[in-house]
Write a protein that holds these residues in place. Structure first.
Motif, PDB file in Angstrom:
ATOM      1  N   SER A 109       0.322  15.604  -7.517  1.00  0.00           N
ATOM      2  CA  SER A 109       0.413  14.449  -8.401  1.00  0.00           C
ATOM      3  C   SER A 109       0.936  13.395  -7.775  1.00  0.00           C
ATOM      4  CB  SER A 109       1.206  15.005  -9.556  1.00  0.00           C
ATOM      5  OG  SER A 109       2.436  15.269  -9.305  1.00  0.00           O
ATOM      6  N   ASP A 110       1.756  13.555  -6.948  1.00  0.00           N
ATOM      7  CA  ASP A 110       2.535  12.285  -6.019  1.00  0.00           C
ATOM      8  C   ASP A 110       1.283  11.699  -5.110  1.00  0.00           C
ATOM      9  OD1 ASP A 110       4.959  12.073  -6.767  1.00  0.00           O
ATOM     10  OD2 ASP A 110       5.760  12.456  -4.798  1.00  0.00           O
ATOM     11  N   VAL A 111       0.392  12.330  -4.821  1.00  0.00           N
ATOM     12  CA  VAL A 111      -0.842  11.874  -4.049  1.00  0.00           C
ATOM     13  C   VAL A 111      -1.740  11.143  -4.819  1.00  0.00           C
ATOM     14  CG1 VAL A 111      -2.670  12.363  -2.793  1.00  0.00           C
ATOM     15  CG2 VAL A 111      -0.743  13.755  -2.108  1.00  0.00           C
ATOM     16  N   TRP A 112      -1.918  11.430  -6.065  1.00  0.00           N
ATOM     17  CA  TRP A 112      -2.869  10.734  -7.076  1.00  0.00           C
ATOM     18  C   TRP A 112      -2.169   9.478  -7.448  1.00  0.00           C
ATOM     19  CZ3 TRP A 112      -2.035  11.598 -12.777  1.00  0.00           C
ATOM     20  CH2 TRP A 112      -3.003  10.656 -13.493  1.00  0.00           C
ATOM     21  N   GLN A 113      -0.715   9.732  -7.702  1.00  0.00           N
ATOM     22  CA  GLN A 113       0.028   8.424  -8.049  1.00  0.00           C
ATOM     23  C   GLN A 113       0.138   7.218  -6.958  1.00  0.00           C
ATOM     24  OE1 GLN A 113       3.909   9.353 -10.013  1.00  0.00           O
ATOM     25  NE2 GLN A 113       3.852   7.117 -10.800  1.00  0.00           N
ATOM     26  N   PHE A 114       0.473   7.555  -5.879  1.00  0.00           N
ATOM     27  CA  PHE A 114       1.140   6.738  -4.781  1.00  0.00           C
ATOM     28  C   PHE A 114      -0.017   6.444  -3.562  1.00  0.00           C
ATOM     29  CE2 PHE A 114       4.836   8.701  -6.491  1.00  0.00           C
ATOM     30  CZ  PHE A 114       5.384   7.518  -6.966  1.00  0.00           C
ATOM     31  N   THR A 115      -1.152   7.296  -3.503  1.00  0.00           N
ATOM     32  CA  THR A 115      -1.966   6.743  -2.562  1.00  0.00           C
ATOM     33  C   THR A 115      -2.743   5.336  -2.385  1.00  0.00           C
ATOM     34  OG1 THR A 115      -2.458   9.462  -2.170  1.00  0.00           O
ATOM     35  CG2 THR A 115      -4.208   7.645  -1.329  1.00  0.00           C
ATOM     36  N   GLY A 116      -3.199   5.103  -3.575  1.00  0.00           N
ATOM     37  CA  GLY A 116      -3.674   3.901  -3.653  1.00  0.00           C
ATOM     38  C   GLY A 116      -2.582   2.688  -3.341  1.00  0.00           C
ATOM     39  N   TYR A 117      -1.523   2.900  -3.572  1.00  0.00           N
ATOM     40  CA  TYR A 117      -0.540   1.891  -3.556  1.00  0.00           C
ATOM     41  C   TYR A 117      -0.019   1.733  -2.013  1.00  0.00           C
ATOM     42  CZ  TYR A 117       4.055  -0.430  -3.461  1.00  0.00           C
ATOM     43  OH  TYR A 117       5.288  -1.285  -3.192  1.00  0.00           O
ATOM     44  N   ALA A 118      -0.128   2.957  -1.350  1.00  0.00           N
ATOM     45  CA  ALA A 118       0.353   3.168   0.039  1.00  0.00           C
ATOM     46  C   ALA A 118      -0.616   2.550   0.972  1.00  0.00           C
ATOM     47  CB  ALA A 118       0.679   4.578   0.231  1.00  0.00           C
ATOM     48  N   SER A 119      -2.110   2.637   0.521  1.00  0.00           N
ATOM     49  CA  SER A 119      -2.935   2.321   1.173  1.00  0.00           C
ATOM     50  C   SER A 119      -3.124   0.719   1.630  1.00  0.00           C
ATOM     51  CB  SER A 119      -4.350   2.750   0.820  1.00  0.00           C
ATOM     52  OG  SER A 119      -4.598   2.070  -0.318  1.00  0.00           O
ATOM     53  N   VAL A 120      -2.379  -0.101   0.746  1.00  0.00           N
ATOM     54  CA  VAL A 120      -2.628  -1.584   0.788  1.00  0.00           C
ATOM     55  C   VAL A 120      -2.107  -1.976   2.037  1.00  0.00           C
ATOM     56  CG1 VAL A 120      -1.735  -3.736  -0.028  1.00  0.00           C
ATOM     57  CG2 VAL A 120      -2.181  -1.932  -1.612  1.00  0.00           C
ATOM     58  N   ILE A 121      -1.025  -1.444   2.821  1.00  0.00           N
ATOM     59  CA  ILE A 121      -0.443  -1.845   3.928  1.00  0.00           C
ATOM     60  C   ILE A 121      -1.491  -1.535   5.148  1.00  0.00           C
ATOM     61  CG2 ILE A 121       0.779   0.322   4.501  1.00  0.00           C
ATOM     62  CD1 ILE A 121       3.041  -1.466   5.482  1.00  0.00           C
ATOM     63  N   TYR A 122      -2.133  -0.576   5.051  1.00  0.00           N
ATOM     64  CA  TYR A 122      -3.292  -0.027   6.035  1.00  0.00           C
ATOM     65  C   TYR A 122      -4.371  -1.050   5.867  1.00  0.00           C
ATOM     66  CZ  TYR A 122       0.027   4.072   6.709  1.00  0.00           C
ATOM     67  OH  TYR A 122       1.002   4.869   6.885  1.00  0.00           O
ATOM     68  N   ILE A 123      -4.690  -1.207   4.971  1.00  0.00           N
ATOM     69  CA  ILE A 123      -5.924  -2.218   4.450  1.00  0.00           C
ATOM     70  C   ILE A 123      -5.617  -3.437   5.037  1.00  0.00           C
ATOM     71  CG2 ILE A 123      -7.182  -3.372   2.768  1.00  0.00           C
ATOM     72  CD1 ILE A 123      -7.006  -0.581   0.964  1.00  0.00           C
ATOM     73  N   ALA A 124      -4.221  -3.907   4.702  1.00  0.00           N
ATOM     74  CA  ALA A 124      -3.923  -4.999   5.589  1.00  0.00           C
ATOM     75  C   ALA A 124      -4.012  -5.230   6.934  1.00  0.00           C
ATOM     76  CB  ALA A 124      -2.540  -5.490   4.843  1.00  0.00           C
ATOM     77  N   ALA A 125      -3.569  -4.104   7.537  1.00  0.00           N
ATOM     78  CA  ALA A 125      -3.730  -4.153   9.080  1.00  0.00           C
ATOM     79  C   ALA A 125      -5.071  -4.122   9.520  1.00  0.00           C
ATOM     80  CB  ALA A 125      -2.948  -2.531   9.411  1.00  0.00           C
ATOM     81  N   LEU A 126      -6.329  -3.479   8.764  1.00  0.00           N
ATOM     82  CA  LEU A 126      -7.485  -3.404   9.129  1.00  0.00           C
ATOM     83  C   LEU A 126      -8.329  -4.953   9.040  1.00  0.00           C
ATOM     84  CD1 LEU A 126      -8.583  -0.059   7.795  1.00  0.00           C
ATOM     85  CD2 LEU A 126      -8.195  -0.393  10.342  1.00  0.00           C
ATOM     86  N   ALA A 127      -7.627  -5.527   8.081  1.00  0.00           N
ATOM     87  CA  ALA A 127      -8.239  -6.775   7.830  1.00  0.00           C
ATOM     88  C   ALA A 127      -7.798  -7.615   9.080  1.00  0.00           C
ATOM     89  CB  ALA A 127      -7.581  -7.276   6.518  1.00  0.00           C
ATOM     90  N   GLY A 128      -7.023  -7.439   9.765  1.00  0.00           N
ATOM     91  CA  GLY A 128      -6.689  -8.210  10.994  1.00  0.00           C
ATOM     92  C   GLY A 128      -7.308  -7.838  12.274  1.00  0.00           C
ATOM     93  N   VAL A 129      -8.316  -6.877  12.187  1.00  0.00           N
ATOM     94  CA  VAL A 129      -9.127  -6.435  13.465  1.00  0.00           C
ATOM     95  C   VAL A 129     -10.219  -7.624  13.520  1.00  0.00           C
ATOM     96  CG1 VAL A 129     -10.573  -4.863  14.152  1.00  0.00           C
ATOM     97  CG2 VAL A 129      -8.557  -3.998  12.900  1.00  0.00           C
ATOM     98  N   ASP A 130     -10.311  -7.837  14.774  1.00  0.00           N
ATOM     99  CA  ASP A 130     -11.436  -8.781  15.121  1.00  0.00           C
ATOM    100  C   ASP A 130     -12.880  -8.421  14.929  1.00  0.00           C
ATOM    101  OD1 ASP A 130     -13.081 -10.754  16.169  1.00  0.00           O
ATOM    102  OD2 ASP A 130     -12.076 -10.791  18.242  1.00  0.00           O
TER     103      ASP A 130
END
Length: 301
Positions: free
Chosen positions: A168-189
């Motif tokens: 239930s924690d994975v369901w609730q927090f995975t989307g929120y926690a992925s934001v910082i990784y998505i931001a890191a990937l957005a900076g890839v050339d």
């Protein structure tokens, strides 16, 4: 000293913006540390913190000799490690998957669906879990009945508590926690992806040699921070999911401190348990940071 004063005078606007946060940190984080001394005292409300008798490490020794000590420690560590092993990779995998999606509408829809549960309060989340797992009308029960599986009251089975909590924690927090990784990937050339395609790299190879190196520093820092919180299992959700039947598997340090401190009014003993918990977290943070510094270029200090 003069150089520091010149820098403050030159950038006084920035320091002025920083001042409210600094004042908040001092008042609500550092000043209350003086109250930790009740862990070493026989605290009596009428005498106050300063007037209560000093008894040293008695509360710590009493806690270590309690029959429930190892059970509480085991439940806390196992639940935290379970949540870390399952929950930590989930946002990384989600970010990598979303980064590969080309359909903008579908990508935004997936982000919205996975991010939305984060805004559900803990009380509502536990209520949803209870309804889904209800042995009479629960969705899980009805689905199991359709496939011919025997119905079970999952919340009354201690063996299922940790799995229900973690998933239930994975369901609730995975989307929120992925934001910082998505931001890191957005900076890839983007040229790196184009060059990899020209060289014939598969999608998995691009993830391995381009995406993952970009995510690794962020992942290491978050892993260090999470390791420093291993003994801090969320109180609210555990306490709300806890009942008389599964308490053997769900009693963790935070719920035990609440019952002993607020319910039992044993403030000194609960403060000692909480201080012990904080010291263990600090030691884990130092050890994991040391290991990360030795094995990679990323660490907190």
């Amino acid at each position: 000293m003069s150089i520091a004063l010149k820098m403050i005078k030159k950038n006084w606007q920035l320091y002025l913006i920083l001042l409210p946060s600094l004042v908040y940190l001092i008042i609500f984080k550092y000043v209350p540390m003086a109250g930790v001394q009740i862990a070493f005292k026989n605290y009596v409300v009428t005498k106050g913190i300063w007037g209560s008798d000093w008894i040293g490490f008695k509360h710590f020794v009493d806690f270590f000799h309690l029959p429930i000590f190892w059970r509480v420690i085991k439940n806390t560590v196992l639940l935290s490690l379970y949540a870390l092993l399952v929950g930590f990779p989930a946002p990384i995998l989600l970010a990598l998957a979303l980064n590969e999606l080309k359909n903008g509408i579908f990508k935004r829809t997936v982000q919205l669906v996975t991010f939305a549960p984060y805004f559900i309060s803990t009380v509502i989340m536990v209520s949803i879990i209870m309804l889904f797992l209800s042995p009479q009308l629960g969705f899980v029960h009805l689905l199991a009945d359709k496939f011919g599986f025997p119905a079970e009251n999952v919340m009354s089975k201690p063996a299922y508590f940790k799995t229900v909590y973690v998933l239930s924690d994975v369901w609730q927090f995975t989307g929120y926690a992925s934001v910082i990784y998505i931001a890191a990937l957005a900076g890839v050339d983007p040229h790196l992806y184009e060059a990899a395609k020209v060289d014939g790299a598969t999608r998995f190879q691009r993830m391995k040699h381009i995406d993952w190196p970009s995510l690794r520093p962020t992942a290491v820092i978050l892993l260090i921070l999470n390791a420093g919180q291993i003994m801090n299992v969320g109180f609210e959700k555990v306490y709300l999911m806890q009942n008389a039947i599964n308490v053997g598997a769900s009693e963790v340090i935070s719920t035990y401190v609440y019952k002993m401190g607020l319910v039992g009014a044993n403030f000194s003993f609960s403060a000692a348990v909480g201080l012990f918990n904080a010291i263990v977290n600090l030691l884990l943070l130092i050890v994991v940071n040391y290991v990360a510094r030795k094995n990679s270029e990323t660490s907190l200090w």
